[in-house]
Design a protein around this motif. Structure first.
Motif, PDB file in Angstrom:
ATOM      1  N   GLY A 122     -52.337  33.537 -33.339  1.00 30.71           N
ATOM      2  CA  GLY A 122     -52.075  32.980 -34.663  1.00 30.71           C
ATOM      3  C   GLY A 122     -51.143  33.906 -35.420  1.00 30.71           C
ATOM      4  N   ASP A 123     -51.550  34.318 -36.632  1.00 29.47           N
ATOM      5  CA  ASP A 123     -50.751  35.234 -37.436  1.00 29.47           C
ATOM      6  C   ASP A 123     -51.167  36.689 -37.232  1.00 29.47           C
ATOM      7  N   ALA A 124     -52.070  36.940 -36.312  1.00 30.86           N
ATOM      8  CA  ALA A 124     -52.540  38.302 -36.049  1.00 30.86           C
ATOM      9  C   ALA A 124     -51.719  38.931 -34.932  1.00 30.86           C
ATOM     10  N   ARG A 125     -51.110  40.063 -35.222  1.00 34.14           N
ATOM     11  CA  ARG A 125     -50.256  40.767 -34.265  1.00 34.14           C
ATOM     12  C   ARG A 125     -50.991  42.018 -33.807  1.00 34.14           C
ATOM     13  N   LEU A 126     -51.002  42.250 -32.499  1.00 37.74           N
ATOM     14  CA  LEU A 126     -51.882  43.280 -31.944  1.00 37.74           C
ATOM     15  C   LEU A 126     -51.201  44.057 -30.829  1.00 37.74           C
ATOM     16  N   GLY A 127     -51.299  45.385 -30.894  1.00 36.33           N
ATOM     17  CA  GLY A 127     -50.919  46.231 -29.784  1.00 36.33           C
ATOM     18  C   GLY A 127     -52.096  46.402 -28.837  1.00 36.33           C
ATOM     19  N   VAL A 128     -51.810  46.489 -27.543  1.00 28.59           N
ATOM     20  CA  VAL A 128     -52.850  46.535 -26.514  1.00 28.59           C
ATOM     21  C   VAL A 128     -52.510  47.642 -25.525  1.00 28.59           C
ATOM     22  N   LEU A 129     -53.538  48.402 -25.109  1.00 35.39           N
ATOM     23  CA  LEU A 129     -53.324  49.462 -24.134  1.00 35.39           C
ATOM     24  C   LEU A 129     -54.526  49.563 -23.209  1.00 35.39           C
ATOM     25  N   SER A 130     -54.272  49.560 -21.907  1.00 34.38           N
ATOM     26  CA  SER A 130     -55.307  49.777 -20.903  1.00 34.38           C
ATOM     27  C   SER A 130     -55.064  51.130 -20.240  1.00 34.38           C
ATOM     28  N   CYS A 131     -56.153  51.919 -20.087  1.00 34.53           N
ATOM     29  CA  CYS A 131     -55.985  53.271 -19.577  1.00 34.53           C
ATOM     30  C   CYS A 131     -57.105  53.645 -18.609  1.00 34.53           C
ATOM     31  N   HIS A 132     -56.815  54.646 -17.790  1.00 31.69           N
ATOM     32  CA  HIS A 132     -57.807  55.254 -16.904  1.00 31.69           C
ATOM     33  C   HIS A 132     -57.491  56.745 -16.906  1.00 31.69           C
ATOM     34  N   LEU A 133     -58.264  57.509 -17.682  1.00 28.18           N
ATOM     35  CA  LEU A 133     -57.938  58.916 -17.878  1.00 28.18           C
ATOM     36  C   LEU A 133     -58.394  59.769 -16.703  1.00 28.18           C
ATOM     37  N   SER A 134     -57.850  60.961 -16.641  1.00 30.73           N
ATOM     38  CA  SER A 134     -58.027  61.867 -15.513  1.00 30.73           C
ATOM     39  C   SER A 134     -59.470  62.329 -15.353  1.00 30.73           C
ATOM     40  N   LEU A 135     -59.806  62.689 -14.128  1.00 31.86           N
ATOM     41  CA  LEU A 135     -61.079  63.338 -13.840  1.00 31.86           C
ATOM     42  C   LEU A 135     -61.050  64.809 -14.247  1.00 31.86           C
ATOM     43  N   GLN A 136     -59.858  65.382 -14.386  1.00 27.83           N
ATOM     44  CA  GLN A 136     -59.719  66.797 -14.711  1.00 27.83           C
ATOM     45  C   GLN A 136     -59.672  66.965 -16.231  1.00 27.83           C
ATOM     46  N   LYS A 137     -60.531  67.811 -16.790  1.00 27.58           N
ATOM     47  CA  LYS A 137     -60.755  67.823 -18.240  1.00 27.58           C
ATOM     48  C   LYS A 137     -59.525  68.187 -19.061  1.00 27.58           C
ATOM     49  N   ASP A 138     -58.727  69.154 -18.611  1.00 26.05           N
ATOM     50  CA  ASP A 138     -57.560  69.541 -19.397  1.00 26.05           C
ATOM     51  C   ASP A 138     -56.490  68.452 -19.365  1.00 26.05           C
ATOM     52  N   GLU A 139     -56.268  67.870 -18.188  1.00 28.35           N
ATOM     53  CA  GLU A 139     -55.309  66.770 -18.091  1.00 28.35           C
ATOM     54  C   GLU A 139     -55.801  65.578 -18.900  1.00 28.35           C
ATOM     55  N   ARG A 140     -57.088  65.317 -18.845  1.00 29.54           N
ATOM     56  CA  ARG A 140     -57.664  64.202 -19.608  1.00 29.54           C
ATOM     57  C   ARG A 140     -57.445  64.395 -21.108  1.00 29.54           C
ATOM     58  N   TYR A 141     -57.613  65.604 -21.588  1.00 32.19           N
ATOM     59  CA  TYR A 141     -57.417  65.872 -23.014  1.00 32.19           C
ATOM     60  C   TYR A 141     -55.957  65.638 -23.406  1.00 32.19           C
ATOM     61  N   GLU A 142     -55.039  66.093 -22.563  1.00 36.27           N
ATOM     62  CA  GLU A 142     -53.613  65.845 -22.825  1.00 36.27           C
ATOM     63  C   GLU A 142     -53.329  64.344 -22.849  1.00 36.27           C
ATOM     64  N   GLN A 143     -53.914  63.616 -21.902  1.00 36.75           N
ATOM     65  CA  GLN A 143     -53.691  62.170 -21.847  1.00 36.75           C
ATOM     66  C   GLN A 143     -54.272  61.453 -23.062  1.00 36.75           C
ATOM     67  N   SER A 144     -55.357  61.962 -23.613  1.00 31.69           N
ATOM     68  CA  SER A 144     -55.920  61.337 -24.813  1.00 31.69           C
ATOM     69  C   SER A 144     -54.941  61.426 -25.983  1.00 31.69           C
ATOM     70  N   GLY A 145     -54.234  62.540 -26.081  1.00 30.93           N
ATOM     71  CA  GLY A 145     -53.206  62.654 -27.111  1.00 30.93           C
ATOM     72  C   GLY A 145     -52.029  61.735 -26.856  1.00 30.93           C
ATOM     73  N   ARG A 172     -64.662  66.292 -25.388  1.00 33.13           N
ATOM     74  CA  ARG A 172     -63.627  66.534 -26.407  1.00 33.13           C
ATOM     75  C   ARG A 172     -62.524  65.479 -26.391  1.00 33.13           C
ATOM     76  N   SER A 173     -62.221  64.901 -25.227  1.00 28.79           N
ATOM     77  CA  SER A 173     -61.197  63.859 -25.190  1.00 28.79           C
ATOM     78  C   SER A 173     -61.703  62.588 -25.868  1.00 28.79           C
ATOM     79  N   PHE A 174     -62.930  62.198 -25.563  1.00 27.32           N
ATOM     80  CA  PHE A 174     -63.530  61.022 -26.198  1.00 27.32           C
ATOM     81  C   PHE A 174     -63.609  61.248 -27.708  1.00 27.32           C
ATOM     82  N   ARG A 175     -64.026  62.448 -28.121  1.00 26.42           N
ATOM     83  CA  ARG A 175     -64.137  62.741 -29.557  1.00 26.42           C
ATOM     84  C   ARG A 175     -62.768  62.729 -30.221  1.00 26.42           C
ATOM     85  N   ARG A 176     -61.748  63.169 -29.516  1.00 24.64           N
ATOM     86  CA  ARG A 176     -60.389  63.129 -30.075  1.00 24.64           C
ATOM     87  C   ARG A 176     -59.964  61.694 -30.347  1.00 24.64           C
ATOM     88  N   LEU A 177     -60.242  60.813 -29.408  1.00 23.60           N
ATOM     89  CA  LEU A 177     -59.889  59.410 -29.592  1.00 23.60           C
ATOM     90  C   LEU A 177     -60.700  58.776 -30.716  1.00 23.60           C
TER      91      LEU A 177
END
Length: 259
Positions: A122-145, A172-177
């Motif tokens: 209708g008149d609602a405009r929406l951005g959409v994103l599908s993701c699968h973040l890393s198993l490695q915590k530092d890479e996952r945090y970078e990907q969350s940003g 921390r990645s989930f909390r960042r999001l």
């Protein structure tokens, strides 16, 4: 455990806003019972299906297209071109733009990416994103940003992201999001919470996240939803899906011309 009142059905309201259903689902490359998988998706009557671990190799487009057709959807974007994430949509969606984004590769880790789109209901405009973040915590945090940056780059008033975050809400990645987006389960819990594993649900690592202007009407694992059976949930894949009902405000005044 949350109770299961009826989840609002998709509709477009007179003010131009739209109520939509968004499903996020890790389908493990369709290596399990694809008939059960299609039944679960169909029963959820989604407008958008944010997929993780879509088929990526031989005839992957045909496999995704078959799943879409069997569940009342069409393939919008993603798959191998996004390193696994994909988006399906109902015919209710008007598609403005799609883009698959590959993320920086960390040596020794799997390639990751985002499947993104801009759609209208209708008149609602929406951005959409599908993701699968890393198993490695530092890479996952970078990907969350990078996820937050990508949503901002879609340049839309409202956006929704969903996927397998590979992390519990205390991480921390989930909390960042969740600091910049609504964690839809926390905002309006519905159904049940835990997404992993179907045979022993004990953790929530899959989520739907929405920008602040979106009204979350209910979100959770659709246990007890008519047509969704425990047998199918266990047979379909190694994750449980998350379903959300969202009200997306109109992006313009009804009756005016688009910008």
């Amino acid at each position: 455990m949350a109770t299961n009142p009826p989840l609002p059905s998709p509709r477009t309201d007179p003010d131009g806003s739209a109520v939509i259903r968004v499903l996020t689902y890790n389908i493990r490359s369709m290596r399990d019972d694809t008939t059960a998988l299609a039944r679960v998706i169909t029963a959820c009557t989604p407008d958008l299906v944010l997929i993780q671990e879509a088929p990526r190799f031989f005839r992957w487009r045909k496999k995704l297209a078959r799943l879409a057709a069997a569940s009342g959807q069409v393939l919008l974007t993603g798959g191998a071109t996004a390193a696994g994430p994909a988006v399906l949509c109902s015919l209710r969606a008007t598609v403005e733009h799609t883009e698959d984004v590959l993320l920086p590769l960390t040596p020794g880790q799997h390639r990751r990416g985002f499947a993104t789109a801009v759609v209208r209901f209708g008149d609602a405009r929406l951005g959409v994103l599908s993701c699968h973040l890393s198993l490695q915590k530092d890479e996952r945090y970078e990907q969350s940003g990078l996820l937050l940056d990508r949503l901002a780059a879609l340049d839309v008033p409202h956006a929704v992201a969903g996927g397998d975050l590979n992390e519990r809400p205390t991480g921390r990645s989930f909390r960042r999001l969740a600091a910049g987006l609504q964690d839809c389960w926390t905002t309006a819990p519905w159904g049940t919470e835990f997404t992993s594993t179907p045979t022993d649900p004990h953790q929530r690592i899959d989520a739907i996240l929405a920008t602040p202007g979106i009204e979350v009407l209910g979100c959770g694992v659709p246990t007890g939803l008519p047509g969704v059976t425990e047998t199918d949930l266990r047979a379909a894949t190694d994750h449980l899906p998350v379903l959300a009902a969202l009200r997306i405000p109109a992006s313009r005044t009804p009756g005016t011309s688009p910008e």
